[in-house]
Design a protein around this motif. Structure first.
Motif, PDB file in Angstrom:
ATOM      1  N   ARG A  39       0.828  -1.208   0.000  1.00  0.00           N
ATOM      2  CA  ARG A  39       0.000   0.000   0.000  1.00  0.00           C
ATOM      3  C   ARG A  39       0.860   1.254   0.000  1.00  0.00           C
ATOM      4  NH1 ARG A  39      -4.156  -0.004   4.737  1.00  0.00           N
ATOM      5  NH2 ARG A  39      -4.605   2.007   3.751  1.00  0.00           N
ATOM      6  N   TYR A  43       0.902   4.161  -3.060  1.00  0.00           N
ATOM      7  CA  TYR A  43       0.671   5.594  -2.865  1.00  0.00           C
ATOM      8  C   TYR A  43       1.853   6.418  -3.368  1.00  0.00           C
ATOM      9  CZ  TYR A  43      -3.650   5.108  -0.198  1.00  0.00           C
ATOM     10  OH  TYR A  43      -4.944   4.858   0.176  1.00  0.00           O
ATOM     11  N   TRP A 139      -3.410   3.418  -9.442  1.00  0.00           N
ATOM     12  CA  TRP A 139      -4.700   3.762  -8.838  1.00  0.00           C
ATOM     13  C   TRP A 139      -5.636   2.560  -8.859  1.00  0.00           C
ATOM     14  CZ3 TRP A 139      -9.638   3.866 -10.983  1.00  0.00           C
ATOM     15  CH2 TRP A 139     -10.635   4.466 -10.200  1.00  0.00           C
ATOM     16  N   ARG A 142      -4.448   0.131  -6.315  1.00  0.00           N
ATOM     17  CA  ARG A 142      -4.746   0.636  -4.971  1.00  0.00           C
ATOM     18  C   ARG A 142      -6.207   0.419  -4.614  1.00  0.00           C
ATOM     19  NH1 ARG A 142      -3.430   6.324  -5.322  1.00  0.00           N
ATOM     20  NH2 ARG A 142      -5.634   6.822  -5.088  1.00  0.00           N
ATOM     21  N   GLU A 150     -10.765   3.443   1.850  1.00  0.00           N
ATOM     22  CA  GLU A 150      -9.511   4.138   1.575  1.00  0.00           C
ATOM     23  C   GLU A 150      -9.493   5.528   2.190  1.00  0.00           C
ATOM     24  OE1 GLU A 150      -6.740   5.320  -2.272  1.00  0.00           O
ATOM     25  OE2 GLU A 150      -8.900   5.086  -2.514  1.00  0.00           O
ATOM     26  N   ARG A 151     -10.592   6.261   2.095  1.00  0.00           N
ATOM     27  CA  ARG A 151     -10.609   7.637   2.586  1.00  0.00           C
ATOM     28  C   ARG A 151     -10.451   7.720   4.097  1.00  0.00           C
ATOM     29  NH1 ARG A 151     -15.674  10.300  -0.817  1.00  0.00           N
ATOM     30  NH2 ARG A 151     -14.938   9.707  -2.905  1.00  0.00           N
ATOM     31  N   SER A 153      -8.386   5.872   5.879  1.00  0.00           N
ATOM     32  CA  SER A 153      -7.063   5.425   6.309  1.00  0.00           C
ATOM     33  C   SER A 153      -6.126   6.614   6.476  1.00  0.00           C
ATOM     34  CB  SER A 153      -6.480   4.440   5.290  1.00  0.00           C
ATOM     35  OG  SER A 153      -6.244   5.081   4.052  1.00  0.00           O
ATOM     36  N   TYR A 156      -3.851   7.235   3.334  1.00  0.00           N
ATOM     37  CA  TYR A 156      -4.471   8.009   2.257  1.00  0.00           C
ATOM     38  C   TYR A 156      -4.415   9.502   2.557  1.00  0.00           C
ATOM     39  CZ  TYR A 156      -8.188   9.932  -0.691  1.00  0.00           C
ATOM     40  OH  TYR A 156      -8.911  10.700  -1.574  1.00  0.00           O
ATOM     41  N   ARG A 157      -4.672   9.868   3.800  1.00  0.00           N
ATOM     42  CA  ARG A 157      -4.633  11.286   4.153  1.00  0.00           C
ATOM     43  C   ARG A 157      -3.205  11.826   4.112  1.00  0.00           C
ATOM     44  NH1 ARG A 157      -9.161  11.869   8.998  1.00  0.00           N
ATOM     45  NH2 ARG A 157     -10.859  10.881   7.822  1.00  0.00           N
ATOM     46  N   TYR A 159      -0.957  10.768   2.073  1.00  0.00           N
ATOM     47  CA  TYR A 159      -0.707  10.915   0.635  1.00  0.00           C
ATOM     48  C   TYR A 159      -1.292  12.224   0.108  1.00  0.00           C
ATOM     49  CZ  TYR A 159      -2.067  10.251  -4.275  1.00  0.00           C
ATOM     50  OH  TYR A 159      -2.314  10.432  -5.614  1.00  0.00           O
TER      51      TYR A 159
END
Length: 234
Positions: A39, A43, A139, A142, A150-151, A153, A156-157, A159
């Motif tokens: 992961r 990213y 993408w 991912r 995902e949002r 995690s 993700y933030r 990234y």
């Protein structure tokens, strides 16, 4: 300039995120499994794809700006040519002796601005296509690994914050510099025989990074609103 700036900011951002992750590892458990490391790679590779895609936009923008506003504004004026030797002036009412010089004729410096414009177009299209394909492949991978959460995690933030910082700093550095160089080319008269740097690299780079930065900023704001929306629904 654009490549070096984005690469430097990206490396510094990755180092900062790694330091923050190890400093805060007491609060959250770091996932060093194969899935977790994959992961992280996806990213980072997605961000690299966006950077290459942005460089492609910058190359195409430089070509279009030169076609619209002229090569002098984007790539600078033509290179100063060497002046051949000129016979000295004679006093009035005298016969001038023949001026003999054995100096070779100075070579003419070629104007390579047209070649640079064509190279920017070819480079821009190539980087745009391959950067988009590279980002799209990662993408999709991912999405297949992370899934619908995902949002929520932290990775993700992180990234999104890294992308916002990289492209935001690049925009604030490149865009004002490019506008200043373009205005100086148009408004300030250069001395004869001098060469001034064009605004193509900075201006096109700032134009390319601006929408990417705004997109990342919007994604960050959307991610910040996600927990509140989830709580309201629950």
């Amino acid at each position: 300039m654009v490549v070096g700036l984005l690469a430097t900011l990206g490396i510094l951002g990755v180092i900062a995120l790694l330091v923050m992750a190890f400093v805060q590892r007491g609060r959250e458990t770091l996932d060093f499994s194969l899935r977790g490391l994959l992961r992280v790679y996806l990213y980072l590779a997605s961000l690299v794809g966006i950077v290459v895609f942005t460089l492609g936009i910058a190359g195409i923008a430089a070509f279009l700006l030169a076609a619209i506003f002229g090569r002098d504004v984007i790539y600078g004026g033509p290179p100063p040519q060497p002046v051949p030797a000129i016979a000295p002036a004679c006093p009035p009412n005298t016969t001038c002796p023949p001026f003999v010089t054995f100096a070779p004729r100075p070579p003419v410096i070629p104007d390579e601005r047209e070649r640079r414009q064509q190279e920017d177009l070819v480079r821009g299209v190539t980087q745009l296509v391959f950067g988009g394909m590279f980002w799209g492949a990662h993408w999709a991978a991912r999405k297949g690994i992370v899934g619908g959460d995902e949002r929520a995690s932290g990775l993700y933030r992180a990234y999104l914050i890294l992308g916002t910082a990289v492209f935001g700093i690049a925009t604030i550095v490149l865009l004002p510099t490019g506008i200043y160089q373009a205005l100086s080319q148009v408004l300030i008269t250069a001395q004869p025989g001098t060469f001034r740097q064009g605004a193509g690299e900075s201006l096109s780079g700032g134009i390319a990074t601006l929408p990417i930065w705004l997109l990342y900023l919007w994604l960050v704001q959307r991610a910040l609103r996600t927990p509140a929306a989830t709580t309201a629904v629950a």
